[in-house]
Write a protein that holds these residues in place. Sequence first.
Motif, PDB file in Angstrom:
ATOM      1  N   GLY A  70      32.144 161.169  28.638  1.00 11.07           N
ATOM      2  CA  GLY A  70      32.477 162.361  27.878  1.00 11.07           C
ATOM      3  C   GLY A  70      31.297 162.896  27.090  1.00 11.07           C
ATOM      4  O   GLY A  70      31.056 164.108  27.054  1.00 11.07           O
ATOM      5  N   VAL A  71      30.535 162.007  26.462  1.00 17.22           N
ATOM      6  CA  VAL A  71      29.369 162.424  25.694  1.00 17.22           C
ATOM      7  C   VAL A  71      28.314 163.016  26.624  1.00 17.22           C
ATOM      8  O   VAL A  71      27.653 164.006  26.288  1.00 17.22           O
ATOM      9  CB  VAL A  71      28.796 161.235  24.897  1.00 17.22           C
ATOM     10  N   ARG A  72      28.151 162.429  27.807  1.00 11.14           N
ATOM     11  CA  ARG A  72      27.165 162.965  28.748  1.00 11.14           C
ATOM     12  C   ARG A  72      27.534 164.378  29.161  1.00 11.14           C
ATOM     13  O   ARG A  72      26.680 165.273  29.189  1.00 11.14           O
ATOM     14  CB  ARG A  72      27.083 162.062  29.984  1.00 11.14           C
ATOM     15  N   THR A  73      28.807 164.615  29.459  1.00 10.42           N
ATOM     16  CA  THR A  73      29.235 165.953  29.864  1.00 10.42           C
ATOM     17  C   THR A  73      29.057 166.958  28.734  1.00 10.42           C
ATOM     18  O   THR A  73      28.528 168.057  28.938  1.00 10.42           O
ATOM     19  CB  THR A  73      30.702 165.920  30.316  1.00 10.42           C
ATOM     20  N   PHE A  74      29.482 166.578  27.515  1.00 10.38           N
ATOM     21  CA  PHE A  74      29.386 167.522  26.412  1.00 10.38           C
ATOM     22  C   PHE A  74      27.936 167.797  26.026  1.00 10.38           C
ATOM     23  O   PHE A  74      27.589 168.926  25.677  1.00 10.38           O
ATOM     24  CB  PHE A  74      30.143 167.001  25.193  1.00 10.38           C
ATOM     25  N   SER A  75      27.080 166.769  26.096  1.00 12.31           N
ATOM     26  CA  SER A  75      25.682 166.980  25.724  1.00 12.31           C
ATOM     27  C   SER A  75      24.974 167.907  26.700  1.00 12.31           C
ATOM     28  O   SER A  75      23.932 168.471  26.379  1.00 12.31           O
ATOM     29  CB  SER A  75      24.927 165.642  25.647  1.00 12.31           C
ATOM     30  N   GLN A  76      25.545 168.094  27.890  1.00  8.60           N
ATOM     31  CA  GLN A  76      24.983 169.055  28.841  1.00  8.60           C
ATOM     32  C   GLN A  76      25.700 170.389  28.751  1.00  8.60           C
ATOM     33  O   GLN A  76      25.117 171.397  28.342  1.00  8.60           O
ATOM     34  CB  GLN A  76      25.064 168.528  30.273  1.00  8.60           C
ATOM     35  N   GLN A  77      26.977 170.397  29.087  1.00  5.68           N
ATOM     36  CA  GLN A  77      27.696 171.671  29.183  1.00  5.68           C
ATOM     37  C   GLN A  77      27.814 172.346  27.823  1.00  5.68           C
ATOM     38  O   GLN A  77      27.633 173.554  27.705  1.00  5.68           O
ATOM     39  CB  GLN A  77      29.093 171.418  29.763  1.00  5.68           C
ATOM     40  N   GLY A  78      28.092 171.576  26.787  1.00  3.67           N
ATOM     41  CA  GLY A  78      28.281 172.163  25.476  1.00  3.67           C
ATOM     42  C   GLY A  78      27.010 172.685  24.851  1.00  3.67           C
ATOM     43  O   GLY A  78      27.057 173.543  23.962  1.00  3.67           O
ATOM     44  N   LEU A  79      25.850 172.186  25.293  1.00  6.43           N
ATOM     45  CA  LEU A  79      24.576 172.587  24.698  1.00  6.43           C
ATOM     46  C   LEU A  79      23.778 173.530  25.589  1.00  6.43           C
ATOM     47  O   LEU A  79      22.599 173.780  25.315  1.00  6.43           O
ATOM     48  CB  LEU A  79      23.738 171.338  24.371  1.00  6.43           C
ATOM     49  N   PHE A  80      24.390 174.049  26.641  1.00  7.42           N
ATOM     50  CA  PHE A  80      23.698 175.012  27.491  1.00  7.42           C
ATOM     51  C   PHE A  80      23.189 176.201  26.677  1.00  7.42           C
ATOM     52  O   PHE A  80      22.126 176.753  26.947  1.00  7.42           O
ATOM     53  CB  PHE A  80      24.641 175.511  28.581  1.00  7.42           C
ATOM     54  N   VAL A  81      23.971 176.610  25.701  1.00  6.99           N
ATOM     55  CA  VAL A  81      23.584 177.772  24.907  1.00  6.99           C
ATOM     56  C   VAL A  81      22.290 177.508  24.154  1.00  6.99           C
ATOM     57  O   VAL A  81      21.488 178.413  23.927  1.00  6.99           O
ATOM     58  CB  VAL A  81      24.731 178.161  23.949  1.00  6.99           C
ATOM     59  N   PRO A 117      25.241 151.050  22.888  1.00  5.25           N
ATOM     60  CA  PRO A 117      24.463 152.085  22.179  1.00  5.25           C
ATOM     61  C   PRO A 117      23.284 152.604  23.001  1.00  5.25           C
ATOM     62  O   PRO A 117      22.990 153.810  22.978  1.00  5.25           O
ATOM     63  CB  PRO A 117      23.984 151.361  20.908  1.00  5.25           C
ATOM     64  N   VAL A 118      22.603 151.724  23.726  1.00 12.24           N
ATOM     65  CA  VAL A 118      21.454 152.162  24.519  1.00 12.24           C
ATOM     66  C   VAL A 118      21.914 153.007  25.700  1.00 12.24           C
ATOM     67  O   VAL A 118      21.287 154.022  26.048  1.00 12.24           O
ATOM     68  CB  VAL A 118      20.629 150.951  25.003  1.00 12.24           C
ATOM     69  N   VAL A 119      23.013 152.624  26.331  1.00 12.32           N
ATOM     70  CA  VAL A 119      23.578 153.431  27.413  1.00 12.32           C
ATOM     71  C   VAL A 119      23.944 154.821  26.895  1.00 12.32           C
ATOM     72  O   VAL A 119      23.714 155.832  27.566  1.00 12.32           O
ATOM     73  CB  VAL A 119      24.816 152.736  28.016  1.00 12.32           C
ATOM     74  N   LEU A 120      24.487 154.866  25.684  1.00  9.61           N
ATOM     75  CA  LEU A 120      24.876 156.146  25.107  1.00  9.61           C
ATOM     76  C   LEU A 120      23.652 157.045  24.902  1.00  9.61           C
ATOM     77  O   LEU A 120      23.711 158.256  25.170  1.00  9.61           O
ATOM     78  CB  LEU A 120      25.581 155.915  23.764  1.00  9.61           C
ATOM     79  N   VAL A 121      22.542 156.457  24.462  1.00 10.75           N
ATOM     80  CA  VAL A 121      21.303 157.227  24.314  1.00 10.75           C
ATOM     81  C   VAL A 121      20.863 157.792  25.665  1.00 10.75           C
ATOM     82  O   VAL A 121      20.495 158.964  25.777  1.00 10.75           O
ATOM     83  CB  VAL A 121      20.188 156.357  23.703  1.00 10.75           C
ATOM     84  N   GLY A 122      20.892 156.962  26.701  1.00  9.67           N
ATOM     85  CA  GLY A 122      20.510 157.433  28.034  1.00  9.67           C
ATOM     86  C   GLY A 122      21.419 158.541  28.530  1.00  9.67           C
ATOM     87  O   GLY A 122      20.958 159.513  29.137  1.00  9.67           O
ATOM     88  N   ALA A 123      22.724 158.425  28.253  1.00 11.52           N
ATOM     89  CA  ALA A 123      23.671 159.447  28.686  1.00 11.52           C
ATOM     90  C   ALA A 123      23.403 160.778  27.980  1.00 11.52           C
ATOM     91  O   ALA A 123      23.451 161.847  28.595  1.00 11.52           O
ATOM     92  CB  ALA A 123      25.102 158.983  28.411  1.00 11.52           C
ATOM     93  N   VAL A 124      23.116 160.719  26.681  1.00 13.34           N
ATOM     94  CA  VAL A 124      22.815 161.938  25.929  1.00 13.34           C
ATOM     95  C   VAL A 124      21.540 162.587  26.457  1.00 13.34           C
ATOM     96  O   VAL A 124      21.462 163.812  26.611  1.00 13.34           O
ATOM     97  CB  VAL A 124      22.687 161.621  24.425  1.00 13.34           C
ATOM     98  N   LEU A 125      20.513 161.781  26.740  1.00  7.66           N
ATOM     99  CA  LEU A 125      19.258 162.331  27.246  1.00  7.66           C
ATOM    100  C   LEU A 125      19.453 163.022  28.594  1.00  7.66           C
ATOM    101  O   LEU A 125      18.952 164.135  28.817  1.00  7.66           O
ATOM    102  CB  LEU A 125      18.212 161.227  27.375  1.00  7.66           C
ATOM    103  N   THR A 126      20.173 162.379  29.503  1.00  9.85           N
ATOM    104  CA  THR A 126      20.382 162.988  30.824  1.00  9.85           C
ATOM    105  C   THR A 126      21.197 164.272  30.704  1.00  9.85           C
ATOM    106  O   THR A 126      20.955 165.253  31.421  1.00  9.85           O
ATOM    107  CB  THR A 126      21.081 162.021  31.785  1.00  9.85           C
ATOM    108  N   GLY A 127      22.182 164.287  29.793  1.00  8.49           N
ATOM    109  CA  GLY A 127      22.990 165.483  29.620  1.00  8.49           C
ATOM    110  C   GLY A 127      22.207 166.622  28.991  1.00  8.49           C
ATOM    111  O   GLY A 127      22.231 167.752  29.478  1.00  8.49           O
ATOM    112  N   PHE A 128      21.489 166.333  27.909  1.00 13.20           N
ATOM    113  CA  PHE A 128      20.740 167.380  27.227  1.00 13.20           C
ATOM    114  C   PHE A 128      19.640 167.945  28.115  1.00 13.20           C
ATOM    115  O   PHE A 128      19.297 169.128  28.014  1.00 13.20           O
ATOM    116  CB  PHE A 128      20.147 166.839  25.924  1.00 13.20           C
TER     117      PHE A 128
END
Length: 429
Positions: A70-81, A117-128
């Motif tokens: 969920g965080v990976r999706t939101f960090s990409q789609q939600g931050l497109f703007v 926590p480290v996986v979460l960081v990687g997911a945020v980076l790939t999404g953003f």
Amino acid sequence: MSAATVSRSLNPLRRWSLLARFAGLPCVAQLLLLTQLAFNLGFYLVVPFLAVHLADDLAMAGWAIGVVLGVRTFSQQGLFVVGGALADRFGTRPVVLAGCAVRIAGFVVLAFAPTFPVVLVGAVLTGFAGALFSPAVEAALADEGTALERRGTITRAELFALFAICGELGAVAGPMLGAALLRVDFTLTCLVAAAAFTAILFGHYRLLPGIPARSSGEAAFAGWGEVLRNRAFLVFALGYSAYLVSYNQLYLALPVELQRATGGQWALGWMFALASVLIVVGQLPLAAWARRRLGAARALPLGFGLLATAFAAVSVSAPTEPPSGSFALAPAVALVTCLTFGQMLAVPVAQDLVARLAGERRLGSYFGFLSSTGGLAVLAGSAGVGAMLDRAYTPTPDAALPWVVMAILPTVGGVVLWLVARRTPPPAT
């Protein structure tokens, strides 16, 4: 003889041939199209198998896996703007390069991440990373499409259709390669994806021209004010979000229908293969036909009507016991086919309309806002649809309800887009 006349005089088979159209484009357009293919190839190498890795290799609980995805999706789609605004302020080239670098870092983190926590960081980076480069690439493609349409090489809507095809080719090849690599090690899969994005990074560094920033000298997010004052575009974005919610049901509602019809998910892969084949074969001729024969005011409601028909077809069969044999798959096939044709018909025309609604300005901000609006709609819509879909697992009268509700959504969206399109001036010829 003008370039437009030459283009119209080509044999229709050649005009609709993917290779012929691609070969006739200039280097920058080819680079942007190949970029979409490579982006999806690298992305689908990893993300479809991330949940399996987290569950099997890292023994994470279901809630933790859901949070990561969920965080990976939101960090990409939600931050497109955000990515779109940065592209307008600094130009597309530096933002695309930054996005590639961030995704490389994200894949490397995921390759070696030992804990949540480290996986979460990687997911945020790939999404953003996707939030950075996707709006920038779409804005650059819109610019290139404008120039090519003026020269009579290809229309901008047809260029976006080629863009969709290239993305679909990457989306098909990525999971196949990822499944093969996963038999060796998930770390290897991530590193191969990182290598693919490294190649993209160097390719863009060498070949992508420095397209001037659209809002140089202004604050990075000054374009948001212009977008928010554009009432026609805001209405368009709300109507268009119905498409994104509808097409997302391939991942949420289709498995439910397959479970009802067959008692399992064995046909899910074949359904996605069907969608991919339809897009690769039909996207370009259908987009050309819609652009030349229909126009936005007719193509958009027709495409959204097909989206509504997809759900209406399942609503008819959902309350009844499924037939035996392969006929049980008929509603699912209808769902996939109508959704795919609706997407192919509406999306390239809609993306061309975005640039016209934007007045050909700040396209990064406009495309970014459109994607972020859709992402929020998918987040809210999927929660509501997911709750209703519990009724659809068994053939009872209530099983039709979620499908009827889903059919209403694109119907309303199609009406909204029809109203916007008919009030928008046609492109200059």
